[in-house]
Motif scaffolding. Structure first.
Motif, PDB file in Angstrom:
ATOM      1  N   ILE A  87       8.405  13.303   3.628  1.00 18.30           N
ATOM      2  CA  ILE A  87       8.239  11.125   4.633  1.00 18.30           C
ATOM      3  C   ILE A  87       8.614  11.432   5.899  1.00 18.30           C
ATOM      4  O   ILE A  87       9.330  11.792   5.640  1.00 18.30           O
ATOM      5  N   ARG A  88       7.965  10.625   6.921  1.00 22.38           N
ATOM      6  CA  ARG A  88       8.377  10.581   7.736  1.00 22.38           C
ATOM      7  C   ARG A  88       8.464   9.032   8.591  1.00 22.38           C
ATOM      8  O   ARG A  88       7.467   8.469   8.161  1.00 22.38           O
ATOM      9  N   CYS A  89       9.262   8.610   9.472  1.00 17.87           N
ATOM     10  CA  CYS A  89       9.219   7.649   9.562  1.00 17.87           C
ATOM     11  C   CYS A  89      10.378   7.906  11.398  1.00 17.87           C
ATOM     12  O   CYS A  89      10.824   7.962  11.660  1.00 17.87           O
ATOM     13  N   ALA A  90       9.907   6.315  11.680  1.00 17.38           N
ATOM     14  CA  ALA A  90      10.855   6.445  12.829  1.00 17.38           C
ATOM     15  C   ALA A  90      12.092   6.356  13.046  1.00 17.38           C
ATOM     16  O   ALA A  90      12.881   5.656  11.919  1.00 17.38           O
ATOM     17  N   ALA A 100       8.940  -0.832  -2.662  1.00 15.17           N
ATOM     18  CA  ALA A 100       8.299   0.688  -2.134  1.00 15.17           C
ATOM     19  C   ALA A 100       8.635   1.985  -2.701  1.00 15.17           C
ATOM     20  O   ALA A 100       7.914   2.810  -3.228  1.00 15.17           O
ATOM     21  N   THR A 101       9.892   1.646  -3.587  1.00 14.23           N
ATOM     22  CA  THR A 101      10.975   2.748  -3.241  1.00 14.23           C
ATOM     23  C   THR A 101      10.249   3.112  -4.921  1.00 14.23           C
ATOM     24  O   THR A 101       9.689   4.375  -5.663  1.00 14.23           O
ATOM     25  N   VAL A 144       1.212  -1.109  -0.240  1.00 18.22           N
ATOM     26  CA  VAL A 144      -0.386   0.105  -0.245  1.00 18.22           C
ATOM     27  C   VAL A 144       0.812   1.472   0.123  1.00 18.22           C
ATOM     28  O   VAL A 144       1.843   1.130   0.542  1.00 18.22           O
ATOM     29  N   VAL A 145       0.456   2.036  -0.847  1.00 19.89           N
ATOM     30  CA  VAL A 145       1.661   3.398  -0.676  1.00 19.89           C
ATOM     31  C   VAL A 145       0.324   4.895  -0.325  1.00 19.89           C
ATOM     32  O   VAL A 145      -0.945   4.466  -1.319  1.00 19.89           O
ATOM     33  N   THR A 171       3.239   7.634   2.960  1.00 17.84           N
ATOM     34  CA  THR A 171       3.485   6.000   3.176  1.00 17.84           C
ATOM     35  C   THR A 171       3.307   5.305   2.382  1.00 17.84           C
ATOM     36  O   THR A 171       3.166   5.300   1.430  1.00 17.84           O
ATOM     37  N   TYR A 172       4.168   4.150   2.813  1.00 19.92           N
ATOM     38  CA  TYR A 172       4.584   3.150   2.249  1.00 19.92           C
ATOM     39  C   TYR A 172       4.696   1.715   3.067  1.00 19.92           C
ATOM     40  O   TYR A 172       5.191   1.741   4.329  1.00 19.92           O
ATOM     41  N   THR A 173       3.737   0.880   2.785  1.00 24.56           N
ATOM     42  CA  THR A 173       3.938  -0.717   3.918  1.00 24.56           C
ATOM     43  C   THR A 173       3.807  -2.080   2.319  1.00 24.56           C
ATOM     44  O   THR A 173       2.910  -2.020   1.764  1.00 24.56           O
TER      45      THR A 173
END
Length: 176
Positions: free
Chosen positions: A134-137, A112-113, A81-82, A99-101
Protein backbone atom coordinates in the motif's frame (compact mmCIF):
# COMPACT_ATOMS: atom_id res chain seq x y z
CA UNK A 1 -4.31 -11.45 6.90
CA UNK A 2 -4.19 -10.00 10.39
CA UNK A 3 -6.13 -7.09 11.72
CA UNK A 4 -4.24 -5.07 14.29
CA UNK A 5 -7.29 -3.92 16.22
CA UNK A 6 -10.73 -5.27 17.01
CA UNK A 7 -12.75 -2.42 15.50
CA UNK A 8 -15.79 -3.92 13.75
CA UNK A 9 -15.76 -3.53 9.99
CA UNK A 10 -18.81 -3.69 7.76
CA UNK A 11 -19.33 -6.49 5.29
CA UNK A 12 -18.61 -5.43 1.73
CA UNK A 13 -18.96 -6.93 -1.72
CA UNK A 14 -16.60 -6.29 -4.60
CA UNK A 15 -17.91 -6.23 -8.14
CA UNK A 16 -16.72 -5.02 -11.54
CA UNK A 17 -17.23 -1.34 -12.24
CA UNK A 18 -19.65 -0.47 -15.04
CA UNK A 19 -20.64 2.65 -16.96
CA UNK A 20 -23.91 2.96 -15.02
CA UNK A 21 -21.82 3.68 -11.89
CA UNK A 22 -21.13 7.13 -13.35
CA UNK A 23 -23.51 9.21 -11.21
CA UNK A 24 -22.46 7.64 -7.90
CA UNK A 25 -18.76 7.66 -8.79
CA UNK A 26 -18.67 11.23 -10.11
CA UNK A 27 -20.63 12.62 -7.15
CA UNK A 28 -18.52 10.64 -4.67
CA UNK A 29 -15.23 12.00 -6.01
CA UNK A 30 -14.95 15.14 -3.89
CA UNK A 31 -12.00 17.42 -3.14
CA UNK A 32 -10.42 14.80 -0.87
CA UNK A 33 -10.47 12.16 -3.63
CA UNK A 34 -9.12 14.70 -6.10
CA UNK A 35 -6.32 15.60 -3.67
CA UNK A 36 -5.08 12.06 -3.00
CA UNK A 37 -5.92 10.36 -6.31
CA UNK A 38 -5.74 13.04 -8.99
CA UNK A 39 -3.12 15.39 -7.60
CA UNK A 40 -5.77 18.04 -6.95
CA UNK A 41 -7.31 17.90 -10.43
CA UNK A 42 -11.06 17.35 -10.85
CA UNK A 43 -12.00 14.80 -13.51
CA UNK A 44 -14.65 15.62 -16.08
CA UNK A 45 -17.77 13.51 -16.54
CA UNK A 46 -16.27 12.19 -19.76
CA UNK A 47 -13.04 11.21 -17.97
CA UNK A 48 -15.01 9.41 -15.23
CA UNK A 49 -17.02 7.51 -17.84
CA UNK A 50 -13.94 6.56 -19.88
CA UNK A 51 -12.25 5.27 -16.71
CA UNK A 52 -15.31 3.22 -15.71
CA UNK A 53 -15.38 1.67 -19.19
CA UNK A 54 -11.63 0.91 -19.04
CA UNK A 55 -12.03 -0.79 -15.66
CA UNK A 56 -15.01 -2.84 -16.87
CA UNK A 57 -12.89 -3.96 -19.84
CA UNK A 58 -9.92 -4.65 -17.55
CA UNK A 59 -12.03 -6.96 -15.39
CA UNK A 60 -13.34 -8.88 -18.42
CA UNK A 61 -9.78 -9.21 -19.80
CA UNK A 62 -8.37 -10.26 -16.41
CA UNK A 63 -5.87 -7.41 -16.72
CA UNK A 64 -3.03 -6.86 -14.26
CA UNK A 65 -4.51 -3.54 -13.12
CA UNK A 66 -8.18 -3.37 -12.23
CA UNK A 67 -10.38 -1.29 -9.96
CA UNK A 68 -13.58 -2.74 -8.53
CA UNK A 69 -16.69 -1.23 -7.01
CA UNK A 70 -17.08 -1.55 -3.25
CA UNK A 71 -20.65 -2.12 -2.09
CA UNK A 72 -21.91 -2.10 1.47
CA UNK A 73 -23.28 -5.65 1.81
CA UNK A 74 -26.08 -4.56 4.15
CA UNK A 75 -27.45 -1.76 1.95
CA UNK A 76 -26.15 -2.54 -1.55
CA UNK A 77 -24.84 1.03 -1.78
CA UNK A 78 -21.78 1.64 -3.96
CA UNK A 79 -19.47 3.34 -1.45
CA UNK A 80 -16.08 3.42 -3.18
CA UNK A 81 -13.44 1.68 -5.24
CA UNK A 82 -10.62 -0.75 -4.49
CA UNK A 83 -7.77 -1.58 -6.85
CA UNK A 84 -5.63 -4.66 -7.42
CA UNK A 85 -2.42 -3.95 -9.35
CA UNK A 86 0.21 -6.37 -10.61
CA UNK A 87 3.05 -6.05 -13.10
CA UNK A 88 3.82 -2.38 -12.49
CA UNK A 89 7.39 -1.05 -12.74
CA UNK A 90 7.92 -0.90 -8.97
CA UNK A 91 6.51 -4.38 -8.26
CA UNK A 92 8.49 -7.61 -8.16
CA UNK A 93 6.93 -10.87 -9.34
CA UNK A 94 4.30 -11.93 -6.79
CA UNK A 95 3.83 -8.41 -5.40
CA UNK A 96 0.42 -6.74 -5.55
CA UNK A 97 -0.24 -3.05 -4.94
CA UNK A 98 -3.60 -2.22 -3.40
CA UNK A 99 -5.48 1.05 -3.72
CA UNK A 100 -8.72 2.26 -2.18
CA UNK A 101 -10.94 5.28 -2.35
CA UNK A 102 -14.12 5.89 -0.38
CA UNK A 103 -16.66 8.35 -1.65
CA UNK A 104 -17.73 11.52 0.12
CA UNK A 105 -20.01 10.69 3.03
CA UNK A 106 -18.83 7.05 3.16
CA UNK A 107 -15.54 7.44 5.02
CA UNK A 108 -14.76 6.51 8.60
CA UNK A 109 -17.03 3.47 8.80
CA UNK A 110 -14.51 0.72 8.04
CA UNK A 111 -15.41 0.16 4.39
CA UNK A 112 -11.84 0.79 3.18
CA UNK A 113 -10.43 -1.77 5.60
CA UNK A 114 -13.06 -4.36 4.69
CA UNK A 115 -12.68 -3.71 0.96
CA UNK A 116 -8.90 -3.93 1.07
CA UNK A 117 -9.09 -7.20 3.00
CA UNK A 118 -11.53 -8.54 0.39
CA UNK A 119 -9.22 -7.36 -2.41
CA UNK A 120 -6.32 -9.21 -0.76
CA UNK A 121 -8.35 -12.42 -0.72
CA UNK A 122 -9.43 -11.94 -4.33
CA UNK A 123 -5.88 -11.21 -5.52
CA UNK A 124 -4.54 -14.30 -3.72
CA UNK A 125 -7.29 -16.44 -5.28
CA UNK A 126 -6.45 -15.15 -8.77
CA UNK A 127 -2.68 -15.80 -8.69
CA UNK A 128 0.09 -16.42 -6.15
CA UNK A 129 0.98 -13.41 -3.99
CA UNK A 130 4.19 -13.04 -1.99
CA UNK A 131 3.67 -9.50 -0.75
CA UNK A 132 0.97 -6.83 -0.70
CA UNK A 133 1.90 -3.14 -0.87
CA UNK A 134 0.00 0.00 0.00
CA UNK A 135 1.47 3.36 -1.02
CA UNK A 136 0.18 6.65 0.30
CA UNK A 137 1.22 10.25 0.75
CA UNK A 138 2.79 10.87 4.18
CA UNK A 139 0.01 13.34 5.00
CA UNK A 140 -2.75 10.86 4.10
CA UNK A 141 -3.26 9.60 7.64
CA UNK A 142 -6.57 7.87 6.87
CA UNK A 143 -4.97 5.74 4.17
CA UNK A 144 -2.06 4.84 6.42
CA UNK A 145 -4.52 3.85 9.16
CA UNK A 146 -6.10 1.29 6.82
CA UNK A 147 -2.68 -0.27 6.19
CA UNK A 148 -1.93 -0.40 9.92
CA UNK A 149 -5.35 -1.91 10.77
CA UNK A 150 -4.62 -4.68 8.27
CA UNK A 151 -1.25 -5.42 9.87
CA UNK A 152 0.93 -3.91 7.16
CA UNK A 153 4.45 -2.87 8.16
CA UNK A 154 5.62 0.66 7.38
CA UNK A 155 8.95 0.48 5.55
CA UNK A 156 9.39 4.24 5.19
CA UNK A 157 9.29 6.81 2.45
CA UNK A 158 10.26 5.23 -0.84
CA UNK A 159 11.06 6.85 -4.19
CA UNK A 160 9.52 4.49 -6.74
CA UNK A 161 10.74 3.87 -10.33
CA UNK A 162 7.42 5.25 -11.61
CA UNK A 163 8.32 8.69 -10.19
CA UNK A 164 6.02 8.48 -7.18
CA UNK A 165 7.47 9.08 -3.71
CA UNK A 166 5.72 8.45 -0.42
CA UNK A 167 5.05 6.03 2.40
CA UNK A 168 5.18 2.34 1.59
CA UNK A 169 3.48 -0.31 3.71
CA UNK A 170 3.98 -4.04 3.12
CA UNK A 171 2.38 -7.29 4.20
CA UNK A 172 4.32 -10.44 3.41
CA UNK A 173 2.22 -13.48 2.56
CA UNK A 174 3.18 -16.90 3.82
CA UNK A 175 3.10 -19.63 1.18
CA UNK A 176 2.65 -16.95 -1.54
Amino acid sequence: MPLSDERPVPAVLLRPLRPDDLAVHASGCDDLVDRWVNGGRTSTTEEHLAWLERMADAWRARADVVDLAVEDAATGEHVGVVGIQRGLSYLRPGEVNLTYTLYAGRRGCGHATAATRAAMRLAAAQAPVTRFLIRCAPANHASAAVARRLGFRHVGIVAEPDGWSGDRYVCDVENG
